[in-house]
Design an enzyme around this catalytic site. Structure first.
Site, PDB file in Angstrom:
ATOM      1  N   THR A   1       7.644   0.589   3.556  1.00 51.18           N
ATOM      2  CA  THR A   1       7.975   1.964   3.169  1.00 51.18           C
ATOM      3  C   THR A   1       9.297   2.021   2.418  1.00 51.18           C
ATOM      4  OG1 THR A   1       6.728   3.051   4.927  1.00 51.18           O
ATOM      5  CG2 THR A   1       8.614   4.240   4.062  1.00 51.18           C
TER       6      THR A   1
ATOM      7  N   PHE B   1       0.812  -1.216   0.000  1.00 45.64           N
ATOM      8  CA  PHE B   1       0.000   0.000   0.000  1.00 45.64           C
ATOM      9  C   PHE B   1       0.846   1.267   0.000  1.00 45.64           C
ATOM     10  CE2 PHE B   1       0.837   0.024   4.521  1.00 45.64           C
ATOM     11  CZ  PHE B   1       0.582   1.315   4.974  1.00 45.64           C
ATOM     12  N   LYS B   2       2.089   1.177   0.465  1.00 44.68           N
ATOM     13  CA  LYS B   2       2.928   2.368   0.516  1.00 44.68           C
ATOM     14  C   LYS B   2       3.184   2.951  -0.878  1.00 44.68           C
ATOM     15  CE  LYS B   2       3.445   1.865   4.987  1.00 44.68           C
ATOM     16  NZ  LYS B   2       4.676   1.624   5.708  1.00 44.68           N
ATOM     17  N   ASP B   3       3.051   2.120  -1.921  1.00 44.43           N
ATOM     18  CA  ASP B   3       3.247   2.616  -3.284  1.00 44.43           C
ATOM     19  C   ASP B   3       2.260   3.720  -3.634  1.00 44.43           C
ATOM     20  OD1 ASP B   3       5.355   0.864  -3.950  1.00 44.43           O
ATOM     21  OD2 ASP B   3       3.951  -0.725  -4.499  1.00 44.43           O
TER      22      ASP B   3
END
Length: 464
Positions: free
Chosen positions: A144, A111-113
């Site tokens: 991250t 999800f950090k993308d």
């Protein structure tokens, strides 16, 4: 709109300067001086927006026209063109009342993308406009680091150093970071925990002369743009669910260790999105669960778990929520944080705890419960959860009433955590980009957890 510090001694900061400052110079976190409110009528008009159009609209409330419209649109298009799904964050219906929003379709399967592809491109844009070298410094509990590196590797005008806890991330997470051999990337594997890495980062950003000398920039969620970019997918998911179940009360169950992802949901709610309940899902490192249930914020004993990205005791974004909980009183925030630094604990009054419990529900998921959830959803619904998402689903089952709809945020592809998946007896196939990692050489240095050692390595990296 401008940006201010949660501790009150930094104010009047523009959007670009907020991006560049990261941590406020007074040690606080930067937040908007007012949260824009989106009317119900405007929300209705936004329902049919593409993900990219939603991102443009949400960002526009905060950028103060410091980025020309066409440039902002180009940055958004460039950032999400790297995602494998045209919806960017597709929402999948798993049971009648539970949806999973898949946030793992970016280049590093996490999800950090969603935030870091944008932030990386934004840093490159600012570096070119200001003709200045940008030195990015960040810490990671796993995802991250890989996302940040992927966002800026090989880009002119940017150097990035990432700290991660040695042997306390998954094998795939480690390989995604350490098989990158671009000259502008430095990986430091720190003997310690993520909290040690995060402490070092905060100490260095609080050292204003050092920060200024090397033009240090933040990639962690202390940078407000990380939060802002994650806010977008709450809008997107809410609109997708309303299309399927008009008028439904919509909860969100959010796996979180650093309080950033769920604070993005809180921000969306403050902006006017009619979120019903935010469910905070964590693991045995459950400082945030204790805060929601008891009003006591106190780090406990660190535990390595099946969901290592949430193996965090001190949540860096907690201070942003504390600011709003305390009625936007920066003096009180500063006093609470000074007390936490001295005594290692924050305890809030019962009336404040009632407000916390109006905003959040919480559940800390044990290791066996996490694995059991992975197994049951795979057998009964044919859906494979990574261990962090499994914590989110377990918290949904615990905290979301049967008559209400819930969206669980799926924060990573299960292939990133095969160590946990294997324990359930499930054999999965790696996506080819992940499979390819195992044949690549690694590039990392193992260092101790002292600020002095990190400074020595940074000065060598920045001046080479």
């Amino acid at each position: 709109m401008n940006f201010i510090s949660t501790r009150g001694k930094t104010a009047g900061i523009g959007f670009i300067d907020t991006v560049l400052m990261g941590l406020a110079d007074d040690g606080g976190l930067l937040i908007p001086n007012e949260i824009p409110h989106i009317s119900a009528a405007r929300l209705k008009e936004m329902e049919s927006h593409s993900y990219q159009d939603l991102a443009y609209e949400v960002f526009s409330y905060y950028t103060n026209n410091e980025i020309p419209d066409e440039d902002l649109k180009d940055l958004i298009q460039q950032s999400y063109a790297t995602f494998r799904d045209p919806e960017v964050t597709p929402v999948k219906k798993v049971t009648d009342n539970m949806y999973v929003m898949e946030l793992f379709h970016g280049p590093t399967f996490a999800f950090k993308d969603v935030a870091l592809q944008f932030l990386g491109n934004l840093y490159a844009y600012v570096s070119k406009k200001q003709n200045e070298i940008i030195h990015i410094l960040g810490a990671t509990s796993g995802d991250t680091g890989a996302s940040a590196i992927e966002g800026v590797r090989g880009k002119e005008g940017i150097r990035i150093c990432i700290l991660h806890p040695h042997q306390k991330v998954s094998r795939v997470q480690e390989l995604q970071m350490t098989t990158v051999d671009d000259e502008n990337v430095l990986n430091l594997s720190v003997e310690g925990t993520f909290d040690d890495c995060q402490r070092i980062i905060k100490d260095l950003f609080a050292d204003v002369p050092f920060k200024t000398k090397y033009h240090l920039r933040a990639i962690n969620s202390i940078n407000f743009v990380r939060i802002l970019a994650q806010t977008v997918y709450y809008f997107y998911a809410y609109f997708r669910v309303q299309k399927d179940k008009p008028g439904a009360k919509v909860n969100f169950s959010v796996p979180t260790g650093n309080f950033g992802d769920i604070f993005a949901g809180y921000l969306a709610k403050r902006m006017g999105l009619p979120v019903n309940k935010l469910i905070l899902a964590t693991n045995e490192n459950n400082i945030l669960e204790r805060f929601v249930l008891e009003g006591v914020y106190r780090p406990g004993e660190f535990k390595s778990t099946h969901s290592p990205s949430m193996d965090i005791q001190v949540a860096s974004n907690f201070e942003r929520y504390l600011y709003y909980l305390l009625g936007e009183n920066p003096q009180q925030v500063a006093a609470y944080m000074e007390g936490f630094k001295t005594d290692g604990v924050i305890t809030i009054a019962p009336e404040l705890l009632s407000r916390v419990q109006a905003d959040f529900a919480a559940h800390g998921v044990g290791g066996e419960e996490c694995l059991a959830t992975i197994g049951s959803y795979y057998r009964e619904h044919g859906y494979l959860l990574d261990p962090h998402t499994a914590c989110g689903v377990a918290a949904y089952e615990k905290c979301s009433p049967a008559e209400e709809v819930c969206v669980t945020l799926s924060t990573a592809h299960p292939a990133k955590f095969n160590e946990s998946i294997e324990l359930v007896g499930i054999e999965q196939t790696y996506p080819q980009p992940i499979q390819d990692l195992f044949a690549k050489p690694q590039h990392q240095e193992i260092v101790d957890s002292s600020v002095e050692e990190i400074v020595r390595r940074l000065e060598s990296f920045y001046t080479k």
